[in-house]
Design an enzyme around this catalytic site. Structure first.
Site, mmCIF file in Angstrom:
data_model
loop_
_atom_site.group_PDB
_atom_site.id
_atom_site.type_symbol
_atom_site.label_atom_id
_atom_site.label_comp_id
_atom_site.label_asym_id
_atom_site.label_seq_id
_atom_site.Cartn_x
_atom_site.Cartn_y
_atom_site.Cartn_z
ATOM 1 N N SER A 186 -20.679 8.011 -37.924
ATOM 2 C CA SER A 186 -22.141 8.194 -37.965
ATOM 3 C C SER A 186 -22.664 8.977 -36.752
ATOM 4 C CB SER A 186 -22.831 6.841 -38.050
ATOM 5 O OG SER A 186 -22.418 6.059 -36.960
ATOM 6 N N ASN A 206 -2.679 11.132 -55.200
ATOM 7 C CA ASN A 206 -2.634 9.693 -55.503
ATOM 8 C C ASN A 206 -3.566 9.338 -56.645
ATOM 9 O OD1 ASN A 206 -0.993 9.041 -53.271
ATOM 10 N ND2 ASN A 206 -2.779 8.834 -51.936
ATOM 11 N N GLY A 259 -21.556 11.984 -35.928
ATOM 12 C CA GLY A 259 -21.415 13.418 -36.150
ATOM 13 C C GLY A 259 -20.009 13.942 -35.919
ATOM 14 N N ASP A 305 -6.015 6.631 -57.459
ATOM 15 C CA ASP A 305 -6.723 5.596 -56.694
ATOM 16 C C ASP A 305 -7.241 4.504 -57.634
ATOM 17 O OD1 ASP A 305 -6.366 7.000 -54.345
ATOM 18 O OD2 ASP A 305 -8.390 7.834 -54.296
ATOM 19 N N THR A 340 -14.846 6.812 -49.466
ATOM 20 C CA THR A 340 -13.527 7.400 -49.765
ATOM 21 C C THR A 340 -13.655 8.909 -49.952
ATOM 22 O OG1 THR A 340 -13.070 5.367 -51.000
ATOM 23 C CG2 THR A 340 -11.480 7.159 -51.240
ATOM 24 N N GLY A 374 -15.815 7.129 -55.859
ATOM 25 C CA GLY A 374 -14.559 7.811 -56.151
ATOM 26 C C GLY A 374 -14.181 8.849 -55.119
ATOM 27 N N LEU A 388 -4.806 16.079 -52.199
ATOM 28 C CA LEU A 388 -5.537 16.554 -53.378
ATOM 29 C C LEU A 388 -7.036 16.642 -53.090
ATOM 30 C CD1 LEU A 388 -5.645 17.380 -56.333
ATOM 31 C CD2 LEU A 388 -5.783 14.974 -56.935
ATOM 32 N N ASP A 394 -12.052 13.956 -46.150
ATOM 33 C CA ASP A 394 -11.329 15.050 -46.818
ATOM 34 C C ASP A 394 -12.303 16.146 -47.265
ATOM 35 O OD1 ASP A 394 -9.022 13.511 -46.553
ATOM 36 O OD2 ASP A 394 -9.379 12.500 -48.468
ATOM 37 N N ASP A 433 -19.749 4.915 -51.356
ATOM 38 C CA ASP A 433 -18.284 4.826 -51.227
ATOM 39 C C ASP A 433 -17.853 5.941 -50.272
ATOM 40 O OD1 ASP A 433 -15.545 4.831 -51.529
ATOM 41 O OD2 ASP A 433 -15.541 5.116 -53.696
HETATM 42 O O1 RIB Z 1 -8.892 9.966 -47.756
HETATM 43 C C1 RIB Z 1 -9.083 9.252 -48.953
HETATM 44 C C2 RIB Z 1 -7.793 9.132 -49.698
HETATM 45 O O2 RIB Z 1 -6.901 8.364 -48.925
HETATM 46 C C3 RIB Z 1 -7.894 8.409 -51.017
HETATM 47 O O3 RIB Z 1 -8.203 9.254 -52.099
HETATM 48 C C4 RIB Z 1 -6.540 7.722 -51.134
HETATM 49 O O4 RIB Z 1 -5.734 8.241 -52.122
HETATM 50 C C5 RIB Z 1 -5.900 7.844 -49.749
HETATM 51 O O5 RIB Z 1 -4.892 8.738 -49.744
#
Ligand code: RIB
Length: 296
Positions: free
Chosen positions: A214, A10, A216, A12, A239, A278, A41, A243, A237
């Protein structure tokens, strides 16, 4: 043994806001930044930065240059990424002054996988190879069935959870990485121990990593539980924090590290990601993670 991550990519669009917008409200944002992201990704980039060679499979659109560039920069193999002449997957992300976020997802080319493309990709993989999946692409049910027939090790991050996952045979999954919300959506329980017990009962052949924000994370193989606390940082951030955790945990176990050490590396890597803006740009290199943990 090869590692394939078949998942979303994606672009973002990240808006800095005072607070997450509510229904009927209009709010000025103070900043717009554009990052490469997507759960798929992000996890491939975390694996690559952690030092594990990874193939990413998926489809980008006309706006996909930033995503392919991010793969190349991190060393993710792009052999199985296709491009279609339409708008690709993207998100609109609000990040508020407390680093909370909320995400609107537009599937775009992530939702355009076909049986032919899946077959073409999986033809190059076989027994013992890893397949990592999230829930931001279509054809997951087919991908899981085909990969299981090939005796691949299927790792599933059921995020974002929705009813499409109910059509997948999740009994074929070898390792689940999920958070408490997804745990509740799958099992109906809120309590972490009840979630893990119910998951183990439902999927007796799988192992689980349940992340608790938070509080764990816990690994459970149906017998033994291993706990890992978070590393506290000032969040900028969040985000891609999950992942990053996922990619680093898988990478460390592939490298043969103990579950405790894998959890520790994943927690450290994700704490670094949280302290930066980011998605993919926030994911640290292995050297930084190891240096902070004082491990080789
Ligand atoms: O887990 C974070 C991701 O979730 C972001 O990068 C966004 O693209 C969504 O897919």
């Amino acid at each position: 043994m090869k590692v394939l991550n078949y998942g979303s990519l994606n672009v973002d669009y990240v808006y800095s806001v005072d607070h997450i917008i509510v229904g009927g409200e209009t709010q000025h944002s103070s900043k717009l930044e554009v990052f490469s992201g997507g759960k798929g990704l992000n996890q491939s980039i975390a694996l690559a930065k952690a030092g594990v060679p990874v193939y990413h499979a998926g489809i980008v659109g006309t706006d996909g240059d930033i995503l392919l560039d991010a793969c190349k920069e991190a060393g993710v193999n792009t052999k199985y990424i296709r491009r279609l002449p339409v708008k690709g997957g993207h998100t609109m992300i609000q990040v508020d002054k407390n680093a909370q976020n909320c995400i609107i997802l537009y599937g775009g080319t992530n939702q355009m996988q076909t049986k032919e493309f899946v077959d073409e990709v999986l033809a190059d993989f076989g027994e013992g190879d890893y397949l990592i999946l999230q829930n931001e692409i279509n054809m997951l049910d087919y991908i899981i069935d085909q990969a299981y027939e090939k005796k691949m090790k299927i790792v599933m991050n059921p995020s974002p959870f929705d009813e499409k996952l109910n059509s997948c045979d999740l009994g074929k999954v070898y390792l689940f990485l999920l958070n408490e919300i997804e745990g509740e959506q799958i099992t109906g329980y809120k309590d972490k121990d009840r979630i893990l017990d119910a998951m183990a009962e439902k999927f007796p052949d799988a192992c689980f990593v349940l992340t608790l924000g938070s509080d764990g994370a816990i690994y459970y193989d149906g017998k033994e539980k291993v706990f890992q606390d978070i590393f506290k940082v000032k969040a900028v951030d969040t985000t891609a924090a999950g992942d990053t955790f996922t990619g680093y945990f898988i990478a460390a176990t592939i490298e043969g590290r103990s579950i405790q050490e894998a959890l520790r590396m994943a927690a450290k890597a994700s704490s670094i990601a949280v302290s930066r803006p980011g998605a993919t740009p926030s994911i640290p290199e292995a050297e930084e993670v190891k240096k902070e943990l004082e491990i080789l």
